[in-house]
Design an enzyme around this catalytic site. Structure first.
Site, mmCIF file in Angstrom:
data_model
loop_
_atom_site.group_PDB
_atom_site.id
_atom_site.type_symbol
_atom_site.label_atom_id
_atom_site.label_comp_id
_atom_site.label_asym_id
_atom_site.label_seq_id
_atom_site.Cartn_x
_atom_site.Cartn_y
_atom_site.Cartn_z
ATOM 1 N N THR A 123 110.331 -48.213 64.255
ATOM 2 C CA THR A 123 109.168 -47.508 64.491
ATOM 3 C C THR A 123 108.234 -48.328 64.965
ATOM 4 O OG1 THR A 123 107.424 -46.170 63.510
ATOM 5 C CG2 THR A 123 108.484 -47.654 61.981
ATOM 6 N N TYR A 147 105.569 -47.466 54.882
ATOM 7 C CA TYR A 147 106.522 -46.959 55.849
ATOM 8 C C TYR A 147 106.792 -48.068 56.903
ATOM 9 C CZ TYR A 147 108.663 -44.467 59.806
ATOM 10 O OH TYR A 147 109.313 -44.111 60.855
#
Length: 339
Positions: A123, A147
């Site tokens: 990501t 995250y």
């Protein structure tokens, strides 16, 4: 696609949003596919009949070992994990368990099972708030939420594992993934979405009353945040090209951004939804959210130079139209569950 030998591919999280599109792309190109998914957030119907399906957890090493051996798995595409950024702040241990600890287990299963190639769903959150935009792969990686850290830790484990074992990998750092399969076979179906285009088409189809716009005073053209949106089918295609590259160059590992290299503001996206639907989506202006960068756009020079991948659906109108078509299909399914 080239003449690369079609090795059986194990797809983790293949019943989820991005994973299901990768499964479709693999099957369309003639790759044998095995899917493992615990169906916590995925959907059994999202896995086509042409793929072998196993319900289970990627941390179940006995199950993963059996799948690798039985189906002679040659490569893994790893999509399984938790993806909601605000939730990662509220429950970081969940994210370090699902995204980091379980990934470590899966990597170990791959090494023990002799799987040579590993593609990881990473990501742009690994960059945190970038110093420069567009952001390149060599930029400082300083995530601002659990995250992002959970994904960056997995990238590090893959790098160290590739140095120590007979394994190469590609970590693809996604920017903002949106849209749906143009043929209507899959799309973003999870409830409680946090992605702008999904939220906007929900509002356009009456599932929401409005869209919150967080921050109108950024140093951008219209004051709202700018993001690089990539069509999920283009993203899936990038995984196939990355797989072929790993097979062709077994001593090489890669980290690459997946984006189009241009951004759209929140208001530009909402204007696009209005245009595509011929319906005005109500906007509610809200204060900035902590940690949101003004702009996050990919420098995609490396992926364009390394892979034959070229975007096929890099139009915001196309992305929104495909997302809208899928949202309408979901509404039909909801209205006619037996249909």
């Amino acid at each position: 696609m080239t003449g690369t030998k079609r090795l059986p591919v194990l797809v983790t999280g293949g019943a989820g949003y991005i994973g299901s599109h990768a499964v479709l792309a693999l099957l369309d190109a003639g790759w044998p596919v095995v899917v493992i998914d615990n169906l916590v957030t995925g959907f059994r119907w999202a896995v086509p009949g042409a793929a072998i399906f196993a319900e289970g957890d990627i941390a179940d090493q006995a199950l993963v070992a059996r799948l690798i051996a039985e189906h002679r798995i040659g490569a893994i595409m790893h999509f399984a994990g938790s993806v909601v950024v605000p939730e990662s702040v509220e429950d970081p241990l969940k994210y370090y368990s699902n995204n980091t600890v379980k990934s470590r287990s899966l990597i170990e299963s791959a090494v023990k099972g002799g799987v040579r190639h590993f593609i990881f769903s990473s990501t742009a959150a690994t960059y945190g708030i970038p110093d420069e935009v567009p952001v390149a792969e060599g930029a400082r990686t300083e995530p601002i939420n659990p995250y992002g850290w959970s994904k960056l830790m997995t990238e590090r484990m893959l790098k160290d594992s590739a140095a120590a074992y007979d394994l190469n990998y590609c970590a693809l750092r996604y920017f903002n993934v949106a849209g749906a399969d143009p043929a209507g076979r899959s799309g973003q179906s999870t409830k409680g979405a946090t992605h702008l285009i999904k939220i906007a088409v929900e509002a356009a189809t009456g599932k929401r009353g409005h869209v919150d716009v967080y921050g109108t005073d950024y140093e951008t053209a219209d004051g709202t945040g700018v993001r690089d949106y990539i069509h999920v089918s283009d993203l899936a295609a990038a995984h196939l090209d990355a797989l072929e590259r790993l097979i062709a160059a077994p001593d090489e590992s890669l980290v690459m951004n997946c984006g189009y290299g241009r951004g759209f503001s929140v208001l530009e996206v909402l204007d696009c939804v209005d245009r595509v639907t011929n319906h005005h989506v109500k906007r509610r202006m809200m204060p900035r959210r902590a940690g949101d960068p003004p702009a996050l756009i990919a420098d995609n020079g490396r992926i364009l130079a390394t892979l034959p991948w070229r975007p096929a659906r890099d139009s915001l109108d196309l992305i929104v139209a495909d997302a809208l078509a899928w949202e309408r299909r979901l509404a039909e399914k909801s209205a006619n569950p037996g249909g």
